[in-house]
Scaffold this motif. Structure first.
Motif: not given
Length: 336
Positions: A291-309
């Motif tokens: 499908r046009n626009g799809d990337l193969a793979a990605f994921w988050a580093d969500a450490g900042k949200a844990h630390q600050e929120l």
């Protein structure tokens, strides 16, 4: 706090309204219902015992927004309203820029005129672009986006950054989230796309309930472990809680950016197999072209949200599958 939720009758917006009401906030919802249903408001009442104020309308309608702000004493805005289908945005770019970019600019002008300058913006991991290394970290610059949808989100982010630089009374949280799935554990609200779903999870659940004959998997030749795309999936309730927690940092001026994700990737095939394992329902599928626009793979580093929120994703893949099936099996036709 009196919170305006734009797009509050949609998938993510409705779950966020539930969390806001449960936390004691008062809520006003504006939604043009292009991706939502008025029945959502009844379901929210059934879950929370409370009825948010609902205004049917479009955020591009400045006259309506001015009246809304004048009548309801809004303290902060959580902004979800916008179009969100990657493939559709490739085919209809002007529609996406008009809704997502122009609509956000009209909203900000109305907010400023009303003296409301606290905003949580529903952004996207797509702003990191095609070439970004994984996991995505907030300190990375925005990259070359792969679709007009992603570009529209990146452009709104830039507008908000410039607005905060020009006027230090503004406080903005940019929430870059990954792939929300699941539903409220009550089974009363969930994802209910119109037409053929653009997102994977409602496609799977509609096949499971018999609304669609089989699942189309877009591409099996990506450079991933099983050839299918990999994404960072998180439970929509966790995502809603993240937006709620972002309200707590809006007393400080300026822009803060947060990733909301599980911090790991799951392939399309792995997600299908997880659904089968949790529900016991077989999902017939076939591979089709990418499908046009799809990337193969990605994921988050969500450490900042844990630390600050103080936020982290708490609901795992099993809960995502079980809650999705509870919603879809109880509502085989969605809200209709």
């Amino acid at each position: 706090m009196q919170v305006l939720v734009t797009g509050g009758a949609g998938y993510i917006g409705s779950h966020t309204v539930v969390e806001l009401l449960a936390a004691g906030h008062r809520v006003v919802v504006i939604d043009n219902l292009c991706n939502g249903s008025p029945e959502v408001l009844n379901r929210i009442h059934a879950i929370t015992g409370q009825q948010p104020v609902f205004i049917e309308g479009d955020i591009r309608d400045r006259v309506l927004l001015d009246r809304l702000f004048a009548e309801h004493g809004i303290d902060a805005v959580i902004h979800f309203a916008g179009l969100k289908a990657v493939g559709e945005s490739v085919a209809c770019p002007l529609t996406y820029y008009e809704n997502n970019l122009y609509g956000s600019m009209v909203l900000c002008r109305a907010m400023a005129a009303a003296g409301v300058r606290r905003l949580v913006f529903s952004s996207s991991a797509t702003v990191y672009g095609e070439e970004a290394a994984v996991p995505y970290v907030e300190s990375m610059p925005r990259g070359m986006t792969s679709s007009p949808y992603g570009t529209s989100k990146a452009m709104v982010e830039k507008v908000l950054e410039d607005l905060c630089a020009a006027d230090q009374r503004w406080s903005v949280a940019l929430m870059r989230y990954f792939n929300p799935i699941g539903a409220h554990p009550s089974g009363l609200i969930g994802e209910d796309p119109r037409g053929i779903p653009n997102n994977l999870m409602p496609y799977i659940s509609q096949v499971a309930v018999g609304r669609l004959p089989e699942l189309s998997i877009y591409g099996n030749d990506y450079p991933t472990a099983d050839g299918t795309c990999e994404r960072d999936y998180l439970h929509v309730v966790d995502l809603a809680v993240g937006h709620l927690k972002a309200l707590q940092i809006l007393d400080a001026p300026g822009v803060k950016t947060y990733n909301l994700g599980m911090g790991q990737s799951v392939s399309v095939l792995a997600l299908v197999n997880a659904f089968i394992q949790v529900t016991g329902v077989e999902i017939p599928y076939r591979f089709v072209s990418r499908r046009n626009g799809d990337l193969a793979a990605f994921w988050a580093d969500a450490g900042k949200a844990h630390q600050e929120l103080g936020w982290r994703a708490e609901r795992g893949l099993e809960a995502m599958m079980a809650d999705t099936w509870r919603w879809q099996s109880k509502n085989p036709g969605g809200y209709r």
